[in-house]
Design a protein around this motif. Structure first.
Motif, short mmCIF file in Angstrom:
data_model
loop_
_atom_site.label_atom_id
_atom_site.label_comp_id
_atom_site.label_asym_id
_atom_site.label_seq_id
_atom_site.Cartn_x
_atom_site.Cartn_y
_atom_site.Cartn_z
N VAL A 149 -13.25 44.62 8.66
CA VAL A 149 -14.05 44.51 7.22
C VAL A 149 -13.78 45.64 6.55
CG1 VAL A 149 -16.34 44.44 6.55
CG2 VAL A 149 -15.94 42.90 8.32
N HIS A 150 -13.91 46.87 6.85
CA HIS A 150 -13.69 47.89 6.10
C HIS A 150 -12.21 47.97 5.68
CE1 HIS A 150 -12.39 52.39 5.46
NE2 HIS A 150 -13.55 52.29 5.12
N HIS A 151 -11.27 47.47 6.30
CA HIS A 151 -9.96 47.40 5.83
C HIS A 151 -9.73 46.45 4.63
CE1 HIS A 151 -5.66 47.24 5.39
NE2 HIS A 151 -5.64 46.05 5.70
N GLN A 152 -10.42 45.14 5.03
CA GLN A 152 -10.40 44.04 3.80
C GLN A 152 -10.99 44.69 2.58
OE1 GLN A 152 -8.37 41.44 3.98
NE2 GLN A 152 -7.95 42.07 5.90
N LEU A 153 -12.06 45.53 2.64
CA LEU A 153 -12.83 45.83 1.55
C LEU A 153 -11.89 47.05 0.59
CD1 LEU A 153 -16.58 46.08 2.98
CD2 LEU A 153 -15.77 44.60 1.32
N ARG A 154 -11.49 47.82 1.48
CA ARG A 154 -10.42 48.59 1.02
C ARG A 154 -9.41 48.01 -0.02
NH1 ARG A 154 -9.92 54.32 2.96
NH2 ARG A 154 -7.83 54.12 1.94
N VAL A 155 -8.74 46.94 0.75
CA VAL A 155 -7.55 46.19 -0.15
C VAL A 155 -8.14 45.43 -1.26
CG1 VAL A 155 -6.07 44.20 0.40
CG2 VAL A 155 -6.35 45.94 2.20
N LEU A 156 -9.38 45.09 -1.18
CA LEU A 156 -9.96 44.45 -2.49
C LEU A 156 -10.21 45.49 -3.46
CD1 LEU A 156 -12.60 42.21 -0.85
CD2 LEU A 156 -10.48 41.38 -2.27
N GLY A 157 -10.74 46.48 -3.11
CA GLY A 157 -11.00 47.56 -4.02
C GLY A 157 -9.75 48.02 -4.57
N GLN A 158 -8.50 48.21 -3.82
CA GLN A 158 -7.38 48.60 -4.48
C GLN A 158 -6.83 47.62 -5.64
OE1 GLN A 158 -4.64 48.97 -1.01
NE2 GLN A 158 -5.61 51.16 -0.55
N CYS A 159 -7.20 46.36 -5.08
CA CYS A 159 -6.73 45.38 -6.22
C CYS A 159 -7.47 45.42 -7.63
CB CYS A 159 -6.98 43.68 -5.63
SG CYS A 159 -5.87 43.19 -4.26
N VAL A 160 -8.70 45.58 -7.29
CA VAL A 160 -9.62 45.64 -8.59
C VAL A 160 -9.18 47.24 -9.31
CG1 VAL A 160 -12.06 46.46 -9.26
CG2 VAL A 160 -11.59 44.59 -7.61
N ASN A 161 -8.83 48.21 -8.41
CA ASN A 161 -8.40 49.42 -9.34
C ASN A 161 -7.21 49.16 -9.98
OD1 ASN A 161 -10.74 51.12 -8.35
ND2 ASN A 161 -9.54 51.70 -6.65
N THR A 162 -6.12 48.53 -9.28
CA THR A 162 -5.02 48.16 -10.16
C THR A 162 -5.18 47.33 -11.38
OG1 THR A 162 -3.90 48.28 -8.08
CG2 THR A 162 -3.06 46.93 -9.84
N ALA A 163 -5.97 46.20 -11.16
CA ALA A 163 -6.47 45.51 -12.41
C ALA A 163 -7.06 46.35 -13.51
CB ALA A 163 -7.45 44.40 -12.10
N LEU A 164 -7.74 47.12 -13.21
CA LEU A 164 -8.66 48.01 -14.11
C LEU A 164 -7.68 49.28 -14.65
CD1 LEU A 164 -12.06 48.45 -12.28
CD2 LEU A 164 -11.49 47.03 -14.59
N GLY A 165 -6.76 49.68 -13.92
CA GLY A 165 -5.80 50.70 -14.56
C GLY A 165 -5.30 50.54 -15.85
N PRO A 166 -4.59 51.78 -16.07
CA PRO A 166 -4.11 51.52 -17.64
C PRO A 166 -2.81 50.90 -17.54
CG PRO A 166 -3.48 53.84 -16.63
CD PRO A 166 -4.63 52.83 -15.72
#
Length: 72
Positions: A43-60
């Protein structure tokens, strides 16, 4: 489904997920079997992957490619 409706559904789902994870952790404190511990790590790993996707979407936005140097 509109993008706004999808975003609202995602936020609602994440809110319920947060509540469920907190409840699981609170009721399992110090009593995790190896199988449940491994599942929680997943679960922790999946949440980190989701976080990375969101960070990528929010990035410059990526910088445009530089023009090749003109020969002199």
């Amino acid at each position: 489904m509109s993008r706004d409706a999808r975003l609202t559904a995602i936020i609602t789902s994440l809110t319920y997920l947060h509540i469920d994870i907190n409840d699981f952790v609170d009721t399992s404190a110090g009593q995790l079997s190896a199988q449940r511990s491994a599942a929680l790590v997943d679960v922790h790993h999946q949440l980190r992957v989701l976080g990375q996707c969101v960070n990528t979407a929010l990035g410059p936005a990526p910088a445009p490619d530089a023009e090749p140097a003109k020969p002199t």
